[in-house]
Design an enzyme around this catalytic site. Structure first.
Site, PDB file in Angstrom:
ATOM      1  N   CYS A  93       0.845  -1.196   0.000  1.00 24.31           N
ATOM      2  CA  CYS A  93       0.000   0.000   0.000  1.00 24.31           C
ATOM      3  C   CYS A  93       0.879   1.244   0.000  1.00 24.31           C
ATOM      4  CB  CYS A  93      -0.885  -0.017   1.245  1.00 24.31           C
ATOM      5  SG  CYS A  93      -1.981   1.401   1.387  1.00 24.31           S
ATOM      6  N   HIS A 140      -9.123  -3.960  -1.808  1.00 25.42           N
ATOM      7  CA  HIS A 140      -8.103  -3.211  -1.058  1.00 25.42           C
ATOM      8  C   HIS A 140      -8.479  -1.720  -1.009  1.00 25.42           C
ATOM      9  CE1 HIS A 140      -3.738  -2.271   0.000  1.00 25.42           C
ATOM     10  NE2 HIS A 140      -4.261  -1.090  -0.274  1.00 25.42           N
ATOM     11  N   GLU A 141      -8.849  -1.183  -2.175  1.00 23.06           N
ATOM     12  CA  GLU A 141      -9.188   0.243  -2.235  1.00 23.06           C
ATOM     13  C   GLU A 141     -10.487   0.532  -1.481  1.00 23.06           C
ATOM     14  OE1 GLU A 141      -6.908   2.210  -3.089  1.00 23.06           O
ATOM     15  OE2 GLU A 141      -5.721   0.539  -3.823  1.00 23.06           O
ATOM     16  N   HIS A 158     -10.160   1.096   2.162  1.00 17.61           N
ATOM     17  CA  HIS A 158      -9.687   2.423   2.571  1.00 17.61           C
ATOM     18  C   HIS A 158     -10.862   3.347   2.900  1.00 17.61           C
ATOM     19  CE1 HIS A 158      -5.350   2.363   2.190  1.00 17.61           C
ATOM     20  NE2 HIS A 158      -5.403   1.849   0.975  1.00 17.61           N
TER      21      HIS A 158
HETATM   22 ZN   LIG Z   1      -3.797   0.928   0.119  1.00 21.61          ZN
END
Ligand SMILES: [Zn+2]
Length: 181
Positions: free
Chosen positions: A109, A156-157, A160
C-alpha cells in the site's frame, strides 16, 4: 498534480475514518480530483516519471490516502486480459463470492511503505457506482463484475473508504486458497 508528499501514511487519523459519500451529481472538483488520482497512478507506473518524482508504483489510490475522506478511488492496471483505468464514486459491493483468493506476492500500500502481506479476498465481486472510465472518458452509474486480480485491487481500495488497511487483515493461513499472480 499529486506528488508522493500528498499521500498520507499509516498513523494519520484520516486513514482510519469512515469516508462520506460523494455528492451527486458529481462536482467539477470531485471529477478533477479523480482524474488527478488516475494520473498519479499512471505516472507511478511509468519508469521515467516514477524515477523523476520518486514514486512507488501503485495500481490503486483511494481519496482518504490523499487526506480526502470521500468515497472514491482510482484503479489503473492491466490484469493480463483487460485494461482497467477508472475512478469509482460511491461504490457499493452488491455481491461477493464465497470463494476466497490471495495475491501471491502479497499486498502492499502506498500509505504503508515497505510492508507487504497476504490477505484473503473474495474471488468475484459485483459492484456498482458512478464510474469514470479513462479509456473512453465516459461517466455512468453502472454495475461491473470483477474477478481475480481486479477484485483484489478493488477490495483493497474499498477498504480504505471504511478506514481499513490491508495490514489489519494480514493472515498466515492462506495457503489453502487460490493464489493470484
Ligand atoms: Zn492501500
Amino acid at each position: 498534480m499529486l506528488l508522493p508528499k500528498d499521500i498520507i501514511q499509516d498513523g494519520h487519523p484520516t486513514l482510519r475514518l469512515i469516508s462520506e459519500n460523494v455528492t451527486v451529481p458529481l462536482s467539477r472538483k470531485d471529477k478533477d480530483k479523480g482524474k488527478e488520482m488516475l494520473k498519479y497512478l499512471e505516472m507511478s507506473l511509468d519508469e521515467k516519471t516514477s524515477e523523476k518524482y520518486q514514486m512507488t508504483p501503485g495500481v490503486g489510490l483511494a481519496a482518504p490516502q490523499i487526506g480526502i475522506s470521500k468515497r472514491m478511488f482510482a484503479c489503473f492496471f492491466f490484469d493480463g486480459k483487460e485494461d482497467y483505468q477508472f475512478v469509482i464514486y460511491n461504490p457499493v459491493i452488491k455481491e461477493k463470492s464465497k470463494e476466497m483468493i490471495y495475491l501471491k506476492t502479497g499486498e502492499g500500500c502506498l500509505s504503508v511503505p515497505g510492508k507487504s502481506g497476504h490477505v484473503l479476498r473474495h474471488k468475484k465481486l459485483v459492484v456498482e457506482g458512478y464510474i469514470y472510465n479513462n479509456l473512453d472518458k465516459s461517466l455512468d452509474y453502472k454495475e461491473i463484475t470483477l474477478t481475480d486480480y481486479a477484485a483484489i485491487v478493488f477490495q483493497h481500495e474499498y477498504d480504505h473508504l471504511d478506514g481499513i488497511l490491508f495490514t489489519d487483515k494480514i493472515t498466515e493461513d492462506y495457503e489453502k486458497y487460490e493464489a493470484i499472480a
